[in-house]
Design an enzyme around this catalytic site. Sequence first.
Site, short mmCIF file in Angstrom:
data_model
loop_
_atom_site.label_atom_id
_atom_site.label_comp_id
_atom_site.label_asym_id
_atom_site.label_seq_id
_atom_site.Cartn_x
_atom_site.Cartn_y
_atom_site.Cartn_z
N VAL A 159 0.78 -1.07 -0.23
CA VAL A 159 -0.03 0.10 0.27
C VAL A 159 0.76 1.47 -0.19
O VAL A 159 0.26 2.43 -0.35
CB VAL A 159 -1.37 0.30 1.25
CG1 VAL A 159 -2.23 -0.91 0.89
CG2 VAL A 159 -0.13 -0.14 2.74
N ASP A 160 2.18 1.08 -0.16
CA ASP A 160 3.23 2.65 -0.15
C ASP A 160 3.57 2.45 -1.89
O ASP A 160 3.22 1.93 -2.92
CB ASP A 160 4.71 2.04 0.25
CG ASP A 160 5.17 0.78 -0.30
OD1 ASP A 160 5.83 -0.28 0.49
OD2 ASP A 160 5.84 1.36 -2.01
N HIS B 57 -3.97 -3.94 -3.12
CA HIS B 57 -4.45 -4.16 -1.61
C HIS B 57 -5.11 -2.14 -1.42
O HIS B 57 -5.05 -1.72 -0.30
CB HIS B 57 -3.75 -4.30 -0.72
CG HIS B 57 -4.44 -6.01 -0.84
ND1 HIS B 57 -2.89 -7.08 -0.49
CD2 HIS B 57 -5.04 -6.35 -1.09
CE1 HIS B 57 -3.23 -8.34 -0.31
NE2 HIS B 57 -4.66 -8.02 -1.38
N CYS C 166 -20.15 7.68 -0.10
CA CYS C 166 -21.16 8.44 -0.41
C CYS C 166 -21.75 9.02 -1.93
O CYS C 166 -22.16 8.83 -2.06
CB CYS C 166 -21.59 9.74 1.05
SG CYS C 166 -19.78 10.84 0.77
N CYS D 6 -21.11 14.12 4.13
CA CYS D 6 -22.16 13.48 5.06
C CYS D 6 -21.85 13.02 6.41
O CYS D 6 -22.92 12.78 6.41
CB CYS D 6 -22.40 11.29 3.85
SG CYS D 6 -21.01 10.89 4.41
N ASN E 32 13.22 -14.03 -2.39
CA ASN E 32 12.65 -14.10 -1.01
C ASN E 32 14.08 -14.57 -0.24
O ASN E 32 14.40 -15.94 -0.65
CB ASN E 32 12.00 -14.69 -0.80
CG ASN E 32 10.82 -14.81 0.09
OD1 ASN E 32 11.70 -14.43 1.02
ND2 ASN E 32 9.21 -14.50 0.18
P1 OAD Z 1 4.01 -10.78 4.23
O1 OAD Z 1 4.10 -10.49 5.94
O2 OAD Z 1 3.04 -12.13 4.44
O3 OAD Z 1 5.06 -11.83 3.52
C1 OAD Z 1 6.28 -10.87 3.41
C2 OAD Z 1 7.76 -12.07 2.49
O4 OAD Z 1 8.75 -11.17 2.30
C3 OAD Z 1 8.07 -12.95 3.98
O5 OAD Z 1 7.91 -14.25 2.23
C4 OAD Z 1 9.26 -12.88 3.96
O6 OAD Z 1 10.56 -13.77 3.34
C5 OAD Z 1 9.60 -11.58 2.76
N1 OAD Z 1 11.42 -10.61 2.67
C6 OAD Z 1 11.89 -10.89 4.16
N2 OAD Z 1 12.13 -9.61 3.94
C7 OAD Z 1 12.78 -9.75 2.73
C8 OAD Z 1 13.70 -9.15 2.01
N3 OAD Z 1 14.24 -7.40 2.11
N4 OAD Z 1 13.52 -8.76 0.64
C9 OAD Z 1 13.24 -10.02 -0.42
N5 OAD Z 1 11.23 -10.78 0.40
C10 OAD Z 1 11.85 -10.27 1.61
O7 OAD Z 1 3.74 -9.83 3.27
P2 OAD Z 1 3.07 -10.65 2.56
O8 OAD Z 1 3.08 -11.26 1.57
O9 OAD Z 1 3.56 -8.91 1.14
O10 OAD Z 1 -3.04 -7.36 2.84
O11 OAD Z 1 1.06 -10.39 2.40
C11 OAD Z 1 -0.15 -10.01 1.64
C12 OAD Z 1 -0.89 -9.29 2.15
O12 OAD Z 1 -0.96 -10.05 4.02
C13 OAD Z 1 -0.76 -7.67 2.47
O13 OAD Z 1 -0.94 -6.95 1.76
C14 OAD Z 1 -2.30 -7.64 3.49
C15 OAD Z 1 -1.48 -8.97 4.90
O14 OAD Z 1 -3.14 -9.45 4.88
C16 OAD Z 1 -3.45 -6.78 3.00
O15 OAD Z 1 -3.32 -5.21 3.71
C17 OAD Z 1 -5.25 -6.86 2.19
#
Ligand code: OAD
Length: 253
Positions: free
Chosen positions: A104-105, A120, A132, A156, A219
């Site tokens: 979301v950044d 997201h 609204c 609203c 990753n």
């Molecule tokens: P997660 O926090 O679930 O996973 C982050 C991933 O980044 C993990 O697999 C880490 O191993 C990896 N990671 C950590 N440091 C890293 C680095 N320096 N370089 C590359 N990878 C690294 O985050 P997301 O998978 O993005 O949804 O989570 C998906 C969604 O879960 C988010 O968008 C959010 C949350 O619910 C909403 O807000 C709707």
Amino acid sequence: MTDPIQQAVTILKQARQITVLTGAGVSKESGVPTFRDALDGLWTRYDPQELATVQAFQRTPKLVWDWYAYRRQLMRTAEPNPGHHALAALERYFPEMVIITQNVDELHEQAGSSDVIHLHGNIVQSKCLDNCRGNPTTIDLTALEIIETPPRCPHCGAYIRPDVVWFGELLPEAALLRAYQISEQADVMLIVGTSGMVMPAAILPRIAQNNGAQIIEINPDTSAITPFARVKLEGPSGIMLSRLVEALHNDGS
Ligand code: OAD
């Protein structure tokens, strides 16, 4: 055993259309905690799934608003890291490249990526809780005299909320539809910094693979994507993406 970076370059050189899917890991080296990290310090006692829902907002609007104000503050000081810049540089080789992000950044855009789909939402934006004036009814907070938090919709009077997708909410329809199409058309999907566990974003790699795409994952850890990645670049994305783009450049591509 061929170097995985070289394996990835070979795949990219033969690619017609590359699609990138990113998650919180790509922003970690910018100092933006991954979603499940964002609770260190002040927030350790809360579960994000208890904060990022409409029910939580209706139950404790000020707490949820303050959590997002805290995360917005974290993002305000964040800068794109070498991983964001490497992805922007990749567009020189793949002008049609699209980044689908769960983040979301706005760090991809700040690094210069020109086509980013936000599945997201965007934490920098705010909208009326009741939408609204249509979905979304975005509100410019800088144009408001904020006398209470959460502030009120000037149209609203309902609360204003962050323009992000909360648990249990539908994703923005146009963004999701385009993400499905782009994933179907890709012959390579580069997946960076996501645990690959949250639907429907986590379906996109499967859609790509079912349409013949090769998956390259970046990753430092194992994720739900790893078992079906053709190539795994194990390490932080700031380093691995930079190495990948440099290898592509040196290969004379
Ligand atoms: P997660 O926090 O679930 O996973 C982050 C991933 O980044 C993990 O697999 C880490 O191993 C990896 N990671 C950590 N440091 C890293 C680095 N320096 N370089 C590359 N990878 C690294 O985050 P997301 O998978 O993005 O949804 O989570 C998906 C969604 O879960 C988010 O968008 C959010 C949350 O619910 C909403 O807000 C709707």
